[in-house]
Design an enzyme around this catalytic site. Structure first.
Site, short mmCIF file in Angstrom:
data_model
loop_
_atom_site.label_atom_id
_atom_site.label_comp_id
_atom_site.label_asym_id
_atom_site.label_seq_id
_atom_site.Cartn_x
_atom_site.Cartn_y
_atom_site.Cartn_z
N GLY A 164 17.34 10.52 4.88
CA GLY A 164 15.96 10.59 5.53
C GLY A 164 15.59 11.28 4.12
CB CYS A 165 13.26 9.25 2.83
SG CYS A 165 14.80 8.40 2.40
CB SER A 166 9.10 11.52 1.18
OG SER A 166 9.46 11.47 -0.39
N GLY A 223 11.05 8.67 -2.09
CA GLY A 223 11.78 9.58 -2.35
C GLY A 223 13.06 9.85 -0.97
#
Lengths: 377, 503, 267
Positions: free
Chosen positions: A19-21, A187
């Site tokens: 999961g991320c930005s 990220g």
């Protein structure tokens, strides 16, 4: 022949989960700018990652080599570098090579990272395009030793990524020394493939890069469809499949993003059935033909290649993505706050709908919010 | 539409024994028995009987026998009687077939193919009756190492452990929502948990105010329906559990048919009386791992970081990778619910076909977390068809810190696993909120039965541990060498991390 | 609670330079502050008697207002992060900017006023309190709102919403005003009110396309009273013209049955 899958997916899970930005920033006039704003923005979304992955794709960073393929390659051993150097020399004219400048930073188990500027010269066989030649050699490098991995291989662009938070990766690679007209940032919050620098985003093929947040529940079939067209999904990540899908549809089949988004995030049959006849036919045919490329599951992606930055979410919008524009700049972000931090005032701000891309194109001062009717007028 | 389905069960009454006391007529909630005053005889409507055994148990002269209807289709291992009945039922209704309790199919049970060790000669067994035998368990995140300071010969501990739950026995009562079961049963679980020094789980229906006095032994659940989730609820619980899924119905939400949503249930859940309380499949603010982290920390903020946060998932493919993500997202406890997990109501196809056995999930999750070096960052609790203390010991040997039991608890109170919980007519007064029927469970007696069960199992666990030469449960936890497999393939042995018996 | 007092004292000491008190308004400069510290600081100063708090330079800090159960008034300047007021129980928050996702998530009591737009799942599982959003909201807003007798959550949206508005609603009130739509234009949200089995959605005009299982009806006297009160509050917050807003015909969307899935299962 080393198995990349074993490295990218050591526990033999169905695939990588993370999961991320995401953040993307583009100057629509092609004017290059520094890393300051992109890094500030992605660092602001620190909570979405877990410090085990960060990366950047930057376009326009090598104006003095703008027609050469710029290979960013990471090595886990000297031996791997030697083998790869030989491979490169056998298959390309290497015009310039050097270690990518880095500094001590808070990153884990740093590998050796080099860049090479190469040309094909007279080596390309007549029946193969330059791009296919390059992708084939990149795949060879990635699997030859198991300890070398190509971060990027496009012209006048580069991918910088690794195991560390994005701001630390930026620090490590001294990104403040680069200028580009398009930056995408990521990220990462990896779960099952934490330690490998190659596993970070962006994923690259030629000058296409993908940063991705979410998980494809349709991965199993997306991958088998792409494998029919010669792609080898060795990394076993969703991002890889997305990158190959964009490569197949946009580069090889020359479909514009307006159509591609209708393939990857296809509208529901209940919507298609209520459209006017011409449009209905186009969308129905797309879905019948490319059904196996329908990306199911939550996702938001920022895809970039020279001249275009595209943000897209899944058709029922299970992942966030906001878009904003100010002056010549187009911004895409997982969270608005990151955007506001670098540009408190925006001329335009919107929440793109599920399946509808937000596109920035060079020279087009107006960011394309939503596509024109497909197949209609 | 006329039904082509024959009654599943036949009621046989020995008329010589029957004394016409009408206990069966009064006890049956399915309207099976009736008294014919004219002929002074008690008759039965076979088609209503669900084999709950209530009348059989309470008939003072043991006059009743319930028999499976011998009128069955020709034997067919592919088209079983059940498969045929289900197709006919759907042809008549066009609906989704519901069922209750856990998967009853004859495969999947690995407990029965794992055997325990005993110490002899080279390593003595320990006498559990006269020597200390420790089964206390702490659930929560543990640090990698501790920081100590030495000052004038005194050791001062600098590291603060994150919040922990203290269990006197490694068995807790699993989540059963108020609405799926009656308030009396909820109370019995709360009291037994309090008495035995363990915890009960409120399930997704919230916690009735009457039970707040047992709150220090309550794990409060935040499920996708967010029923009953208010600040006081979060405040009183000893821990907060985020329910992502459950073993009986992985991937779909909780299901409380309107029949069971009485006025009291409606009040606690804040929905209209008589409406179906169908919890959504996903939690609508968790669509990716970073969202789970966001909710975990939202709850930590809301409870000021003083309670452990647990995350419950159904055991599915890739449970190991998911668990790894959950730990990295900040969960203090991971609860895994296997395919045998039970429920008050679920579509039969999902209950029987979705999910994997808990034994395999425990083994894989434990192994993966260790390989990633993060096993200490969360405790594992396993659930899904734990039937005896032997299952508990095997589960702990495979790597879990504690187990959740639910079916066993209800069976202790009186349940006969007839699988009709979704009707809301449970004649034992357990899986119903009908004020009249739920009086049949007396919390005093029920809590005593539950406490007895926990006590009996705890003694048996100590017996087995002593037999293995272990007197502290920490030495059993994750100790695969305590297990051997029989009748398992090489792959199964590999996944379980266990050797073949004799090896 | 000695631990808590200690923590509060620590926080106060560390971040004191960021706090200024002027005319009974406590101003915090949150620039670069980690959300955990900011929320602890808020708790510290509100337990020290602060009733009106301003937070400046907010860029993405999450869970603001989550662990406060006092009726403080908080003005946020900047963009608050996800889950603003999640599980909140009392504070009145004013956002001078846009809110992100999860605003008022499982909120119990209190008020949130957004001078801008709010993101996805605003008012998710809301159980009480009020949320006013001046402009638009995202996906799945008001999903699974609940009510019981006196406790009724209320959500007023000045602009439009995106798909799945009021999904699986079990109670409460949502009002969509569509004030930024042009004449004759409708809200393009799909799957509005899917699974609704309680509560009510009011719309200004007939701008929403609703799912099966709900119906659009004329408003009655009681509805009008509810609408008038909420619109009056909305206009007070955002300086809108009350007469103009009320000049249009409102409709209401209600569930057809409280058991929309009753026929789905075969017993």
């Amino acid at each position: 022949m080393r198995n990349l899958s074993k490295i990218s997916n050591p526990y033999n899970d169905d695939k990588d989960f993370d999961g991320c930005s995401l953040f993307g920033m583009m100057n629509l006039e092609g004017k290059r700018f520094s890393s300051q704003d992109p890094v500030k923005a992605i660092a602001n979304m620190h909570e979405r990652g877990n410090g085990l992955g960060g990366g950047f794709a930057v376009y326009g960073i090598y104006p003095e080599h703008q027609d050469d393929y710029a290979f960013h390659i990471m090595y886990l051993s000297r031996d791997a570098k030697e083998k790869t150097d030989r491979l490169l020399r056998e298959n390309f004219d290497v015009l310039h090579e050097e270690e990518i400048p880095t500094r001590e930073a808070n990153v884990r188990d740093r590998p050796l990272v080099w860049r090479y500027f190469v040309q094909l010269g007279k080596r390309r066989p007549a029946n193969q395009t330059a791009e296919d030649y390059v992708t084939e050699k990149v795949m060879r490098i990635n699997t030859a030793t198991g300890k070398a991995f190509v971060f990027s291989s496009g012209k006048n662009m580069g991918v910088f990524k690794g195991v560390g938070s994005p701001e630390d990766i930026a620090d490590f690679f001294r990104l403040e020394e680069y200028e580009g007209y398009l930056w995408t940032c990521h990220g990462r919050f990896p779960t099952n493939t934490p330690g490998w620098w190659g596993g970070a985003h962006p994923f690259n093929i030629l000058d296409w890069t993908v940063v991705h947040n979410g998980e494809l529940s349709s991965y199993g079939i997306n991958r088998r469809y792409l494998e029919m067209y010669g792609y080898k999904c060795t990394m076993q990540t969703d991002t890889e499949v997305l990158a190959y899908a964009f490569d197949l549809l946009m580069r090889r089949q020359h479909l514009p993003i307006e159509i591609v988004s209708k393939i990857l995030a296809a509208p529901l049959w209940s919507e298609i059935d209520t459209m006017e006849a011409k449009q209905q036919r186009v969308l129905r045919t797309l879905r019948q033909t490319y059904g196996s490329l329908l990306m199911n599951g939550p996702f938001s992606v920022i895809v970039a290649h020279h001249g275009e930055m595209i943000g897209l979410t899944d058709r029922i919008k299970l992942r966030p993505l906001v878009a904003g524009a100010r002056g010549d700049f187009l911004y895409l972000s997982s969270e608005e706050a990151a955007m506001r931090l670098v540009s408190p005032r925006l001329d335009k701000f919107w929440y793109p709908r599920g399946g509808e891309p937000a596109v920035g194109r060079l020279g087009k001062r107006q960011a394309v919010e939503v596509l024109a009717h497909v197949g209609g007028e | 539409m006329k039904t082509y389905l024959l009654p599943e069960y036949l009621v046989e009454r020995d008329q010589n024994r029957c004394i016409r006391c009408k206990v069966c007529v009064n006890q049956c909630t399915y309207d099976t028995h009736y008294y014919d005053a004219e002929d002074d005889v008690i008759c039965s409507r076979d088609e209503n009987c669900v084999n709950c055994q209530r009348c059989v148990t309470f008939c003072p002269t043991h006059a009743i026998t319930i028999r499976k209807n011998p009128n069955a289709n020709t034997e067919n291992y592919n088209w079983t009687l059940e498969a045929i009945r289900d197709v006919k039922k759907q042809a008549e209704t066009g609906g989704v077939i519901l069922t209750g309790m856990g998967c009853d199919k004859p495969y999947f049970t690995y407990w029965d193919r794992l055997l325990l060790n005993a110490s002899q000669v080279t390593n003595p067994s320990i006498d559990p009756l006269r020597e200390p035998m420790e089964i206390r368990t702490y659930l929560g995140a543990k640090p990698d190492k501790l920081e100590m300071e030495l000052e004038n010969g005194n050791v001062a501990l600098k590291t603060e452990l994150t919040p922990q739950l203290c269990l006197d026995t490694p068995i807790m009562f699993s989540a059963m929502s108020y609405g799926a079961i009656s308030l009396n049963v909820h109370e019995a679980l709360a009291r037994a948990a309090t008495e035995c020094g363990t915890y009960f789980n409120t399930g997704e229906g919230g916690l009735d105010q009457k039970l707040y006095k047992y709150c220090s032994h309550a794990i409060v659940q935040v499920a996708s329906g967010r029923f009953g989730v208010h600040p006081k609820y979060l405040d009183v619980g000893a821990a907060v559990e985020i329910k992502i899924g459950q073993g009986a119905k992985p991937g779909i939400g909780g299901h409380l048919p309107g029949e069971k949503v009485t006025a009291d249930v409606a009040r606690t859940r804040m929905i209209p009386t008589g409406t179906d309380a169908l919890s959504p499949a996903p939690q609508h603010d968790i669509y990716s791992i970073e969202d789970l982290r966001q909710l975990i920390y939202a709850l930590k903020e809301a409870t000021d970081y003083i309670k452990p946060i647990s995350v419950k998932i159904a055991a599915v493919h890739n449970s190991a990778a998911i668990a790894s993500g959950m730990v990295r997202a900040g969960a203090d406890i991971i609860a895994l619910d296997g395919v045998r997990g039970a429920t008050g109501a679920a579509p039969k196809v999902i209950r029987d076909n979705v999910g994997i056995p808990i034994e395999l999930a425990i083994a894989q999750v434990d192994q993966r977390l260790r390989e990633e070096g993060i096993r200490n960052q969360a405790s594992i609790v396993a659930a899904g068809g734990i039937r005896s203390s032997a299952d508990v010991v095997k589960a702990i040997a495979l790597g879990t810190d504690a187990v959740y039991i639910a079916t066993a608890a209800l069976v202790a109170i009186g349940c006969t696993v007839c699988q009709k919980c979704y009707t809301g007519k449970c004649p034992w007064g357990i899986a119903t909120c009908d004020p009249w029927i739920s009086k049949r469970v007396n919390p005093d007696i029920a809590s005593e039965r539950l406490a007895n069960l926990l006590r009996g199992w705890s003694l048996e666990i100590k017996d087995m541990m002593g037999g293995m030469g272990i007197n502290a449960i920490e030495s059993l936890r994750g100790n695969r060498l305590a297990l051997r497999g029989v009748g398992l393939t090489e792959t199964e042995l590999k996944i379980l991390g266990v050797k073949m018996a004799g090896d | 609670m000695l631990e808590e007092e200690k923590a509060i004292a620590e926080i106060s000491a560390k971040f004191l330079p960021r706090v200024k008190v002027e005319n009974e308004r406590w101003k915090i400069d949150a620039d670069g502050m980690y959300y955990k510290d900011l929320n602890r600081l808020l708790r510290a100063i509100s337990s020290n008697g602060a009733e009106k708090i301003e937070i400046h330079n907010v860029y993405g800090q999450r869970y603001i207002g989550t662990d406060l159960d006092v009726e403080v008034q908080i003005d946020i300047y900047g963009t608050p992060g996800n889950d603003l007021g999640a599980f909140m129980n009392g504070p009145r928050i004013m956002v001078h900017g846009n809110a992100q996702d999860g605003c008022g998530n499982t909120m119990n009591e209190g008020q949130i006023v957004v001078h801008g737009s709010a993101g996805d799942i605003t008012g998710h599982s809301m159980r009480g309190g009020k949320i006013f959003v001046r402009d638009d909201v995202g996906y799945r807003v008001g999903i699974h709102m609940k009510e019981y007798q006196g406790k009724k959550p209320q959500l007023v949206i000045g602009g439009t919403a995106q798909d799945f508005l009021g999904e699986y609603m079990a109670g409460g009130v949502i009002i969509v005003l569509g004030l930024n739509l042009s004449e004759g234009e409708c809200c393009t949200a799909k799957f509005v009110s899917t699974g609704m089995h309680g509560g009510v959605i009011y719309e200004r005009g007939n701008i929403l396309e609703v799912e099966k299982g709900t119906k659009v009806m004329k408003v009655g006297k009681r509805d009008t009273r509810v609408i008038e009160n909420l619109v009056k509050e909305f206009c007070e917050h955002f300086g809108a013209d009350y007469e103009k807003v009320m000049s249009a015909q409102f409709c209401k969307i209600v569930p057809v049955s409280k058991r929309p899935y009753g026929k789905l299962y075969s017993y």
